[in-house]
Design a protein around this motif. Structure first.
Motif, mmCIF file in Angstrom:
data_model
loop_
_atom_site.group_PDB
_atom_site.id
_atom_site.type_symbol
_atom_site.label_atom_id
_atom_site.label_comp_id
_atom_site.label_asym_id
_atom_site.label_seq_id
_atom_site.Cartn_x
_atom_site.Cartn_y
_atom_site.Cartn_z
ATOM 1 N N ALA A 20 18.378 3.539 11.966
ATOM 2 C CA ALA A 20 17.115 2.805 11.882
ATOM 3 C C ALA A 20 17.355 1.297 11.984
ATOM 4 O O ALA A 20 16.582 0.582 12.640
ATOM 5 C CB ALA A 20 16.398 3.146 10.584
ATOM 6 N N ASP A 21 18.411 0.813 11.350
ATOM 7 C CA ASP A 21 18.759 -0.610 11.433
ATOM 8 C C ASP A 21 19.072 -1.007 12.874
ATOM 9 O O ASP A 21 18.654 -2.064 13.351
ATOM 10 C CB ASP A 21 19.949 -0.938 10.542
ATOM 11 N N LEU A 22 19.819 -0.147 13.568
ATOM 12 C CA LEU A 22 20.142 -0.434 14.968
ATOM 13 C C LEU A 22 18.889 -0.409 15.835
ATOM 14 O O LEU A 22 18.756 -1.222 16.760
ATOM 15 C CB LEU A 22 21.171 0.566 15.495
ATOM 16 N N ASN A 23 17.969 0.503 15.560
ATOM 17 C CA ASN A 23 16.696 0.529 16.289
ATOM 18 C C ASN A 23 15.987 -0.811 16.162
ATOM 19 O O ASN A 23 15.482 -1.361 17.152
ATOM 20 C CB ASN A 23 15.780 1.636 15.758
ATOM 21 N N ALA A 24 15.944 -1.334 14.942
ATOM 22 C CA ALA A 24 15.284 -2.614 14.705
ATOM 23 C C ALA A 24 16.000 -3.742 15.450
ATOM 24 O O ALA A 24 15.349 -4.607 16.050
ATOM 25 C CB ALA A 24 15.230 -2.903 13.210
ATOM 26 N N LEU A 25 17.327 -3.741 15.426
ATOM 27 C CA LEU A 25 18.091 -4.768 16.135
ATOM 28 C C LEU A 25 17.863 -4.709 17.641
ATOM 29 O O LEU A 25 17.702 -5.739 18.299
ATOM 30 C CB LEU A 25 19.588 -4.612 15.847
ATOM 31 N N VAL A 26 17.851 -3.508 18.189
ATOM 32 C CA VAL A 26 17.630 -3.347 19.629
ATOM 33 C C VAL A 26 16.235 -3.827 19.992
ATOM 34 O O VAL A 26 16.054 -4.563 20.972
ATOM 35 C CB VAL A 26 17.861 -1.882 20.066
ATOM 36 N N ASP A 27 15.233 -3.438 19.206
ATOM 37 C CA ASP A 27 13.861 -3.882 19.478
ATOM 38 C C ASP A 27 13.756 -5.407 19.440
ATOM 39 O O ASP A 27 13.104 -6.017 20.286
ATOM 40 C CB ASP A 27 12.887 -3.277 18.470
ATOM 41 N N LYS A 28 14.411 -6.004 18.458
ATOM 42 C CA LYS A 28 14.383 -7.468 18.330
ATOM 43 C C LYS A 28 15.107 -8.124 19.504
ATOM 44 O O LYS A 28 14.641 -9.111 20.064
ATOM 45 C CB LYS A 28 15.022 -7.878 17.012
ATOM 46 N N ALA A 29 16.247 -7.567 19.902
ATOM 47 C CA ALA A 29 17.035 -8.142 20.997
ATOM 48 C C ALA A 29 16.302 -8.049 22.328
ATOM 49 O O ALA A 29 16.381 -8.968 23.146
ATOM 50 C CB ALA A 29 18.390 -7.444 21.085
ATOM 51 N N VAL A 30 15.598 -6.957 22.530
ATOM 52 C CA VAL A 30 14.871 -6.770 23.792
ATOM 53 C C VAL A 30 13.789 -7.840 23.954
ATOM 54 O O VAL A 30 13.523 -8.297 25.065
ATOM 55 C CB VAL A 30 14.257 -5.351 23.850
ATOM 56 N N HIS A 31 13.188 -8.248 22.854
ATOM 57 C CA HIS A 31 12.104 -9.221 22.911
ATOM 58 C C HIS A 31 12.576 -10.664 22.715
ATOM 59 O O HIS A 31 11.761 -11.584 22.701
ATOM 60 C CB HIS A 31 11.048 -8.869 21.859
#
Length: 67
Positions: A20-31
């Motif tokens: 879940a933490d990685l999901n949040a990081l990926v979402d943040k990085a994409v934007h």
């Protein structure tokens, strides 16, 4: 349910939190305005590895149904 520090169920919970933490990081990085593509690829690869590990662990914890 009591979970000890080395139980498979506890590991499953910890892996789920990390995923879940990685999901949040990926979402943040994409934007992010300036994306480090290499970092993004590494995060996505690690997220996929975690998902696969979680799937294998869940499969090992489930009991096969009687035939």
């Amino acid at each position: 349910m009591i979970l000890n520090h080395s139980s498979p169920q506890r590991l499953l919970i910890e892996l789920g939190i990390e995923h879940a933490d990685l999901n949040a990081l990926v979402d943040k990085a994409v934007h992010a305005p300036h994306i480090d593509e290499l970092l993004l690829k590494r995060l996505k690869k690690r997220r996929l590895q975690l998902r696969d590990r979680i799937s294998r662990l869940e499969l090992s914890l489930t009991h096969p149904e009687p035939a």
